[in-house]
Design an enzyme around this catalytic site. Sequence first.
Site, mmCIF file in Angstrom:
data_model
loop_
_atom_site.group_PDB
_atom_site.id
_atom_site.type_symbol
_atom_site.label_atom_id
_atom_site.label_comp_id
_atom_site.label_asym_id
_atom_site.label_seq_id
_atom_site.Cartn_x
_atom_site.Cartn_y
_atom_site.Cartn_z
ATOM 1 C CB SER A 127 59.140 -25.441 -6.679
ATOM 2 O OG SER A 127 57.900 -25.265 -7.308
ATOM 3 C CB CYS A 175 55.758 -35.844 -5.562
ATOM 4 S SG CYS A 175 55.129 -35.698 -7.242
#
Length: 419
Positions: A92, A208
């Site tokens: 990503s 994250c």
Amino acid sequence: MGHSLRSFRLVGRLGEAAGIEALLAAQGFVCEPEPFWPLARRLLSGPGALGGALAARFGRIYIQDRSSMLPPLLLDPPPGATVLDMCASPGSKTGLLSHLVGPEGFVLAVEASADRLGTLRANLRRTQAANAATAGLSSERLPLAEGSFDYILLDPPCSGWGTAERNPRVLSLWTGGKTAPLVRLQRILLEKAAQLLAPGGRLLYSTCTTNVEENEAQAAWALEHLPLEPAALKPPPGFLFEEPRLGLAGALRVAEDSPGQGFFLAAFTRRGGERAEPGRTTEPPGRPLDPARLAGEAPLCWENLPPGRVYDFKGKVFFLHARALGLLPPDLRWQGFPLGKLAGGVFRPDPLCRRLLPAREDLEPGRYLDAQAAQELETLLMGQGLPASPGRGPVGLFFRGLGLGYLARKGQRLLWSGA
């Protein structure tokens, strides 16, 4: 936790955004721009799963949490920069970095897991990141010279507490002392990143998770033990941020009630150290090819590729970026960008390789199919053919002028053979 929404980015040049949105709209997907980056979008409505949309299947959008787009954007490499993505899968952030540095720039994406390396390569193929190369090993073992990179992204394995809204198991999986191995690995990777960073270079560390031990405590440790100085980050629009813990100035912590996942970001610059001299490079094991002398019937524009060379590796044709050839040492095994296959001296482009597609207006009739309705593309993806004009060899596939890839010709039919 953050509000649930479907975010994604358009894959292509800014001038292609309208064409990609037209492909989404043709199937009934409605989206709106995000405020923090011109090609970021959020889904408002649609007829089904966004992952099944034609734009996703042809690699013209990439579904990505909006918070996950922040690390590449806040690393902020300029066009032409050389970037190391140390823990890259699923790709990503690598794909976004590839867009930011442009054709003259280069991204080395490293992934330790063999399975995840396959996912990384598949995603970079689908998004056509021709200026990226991949290597399958642990980043702490990278045989690269000190000070090799001006920009490094380190998004290491973490407890993932910021993703708990869509993955509640992480809160029970990584509790108490179970995060200790992650903390140790993160510090090893931070130490390696500091070593590989050029003097004055920029390192972006992100996770994250909302765990202070993996976030602010790691940034504080890096500032105390490594030749790094803090670089303040400017909060991008469209997010809510909390005050960083431990009195850490300049870092960003995406608030739990902000749209998107919880994320932590801290930036550093390298002080002192040596800038790497050009290392000893070696000729890749493949056979160099002269594109101008390759036989084939597909419409091709080799000038679309970044600076670099084309190689044949036992029938598989890859593009190797010039920056990779001048930087990566012979003891590092790496892979470039897949272009297609060579059989019997004839080159056939990968069905997804729109990188080699000439502009539709530069092609003669019979050399392309320009679908005007989504149903035509859906027919192809179901394995059914469409009528072919007279001619030979593969043809370019477009949707109202937007390049998508190549169709194979079988008799009087055109077929999609991409995965």
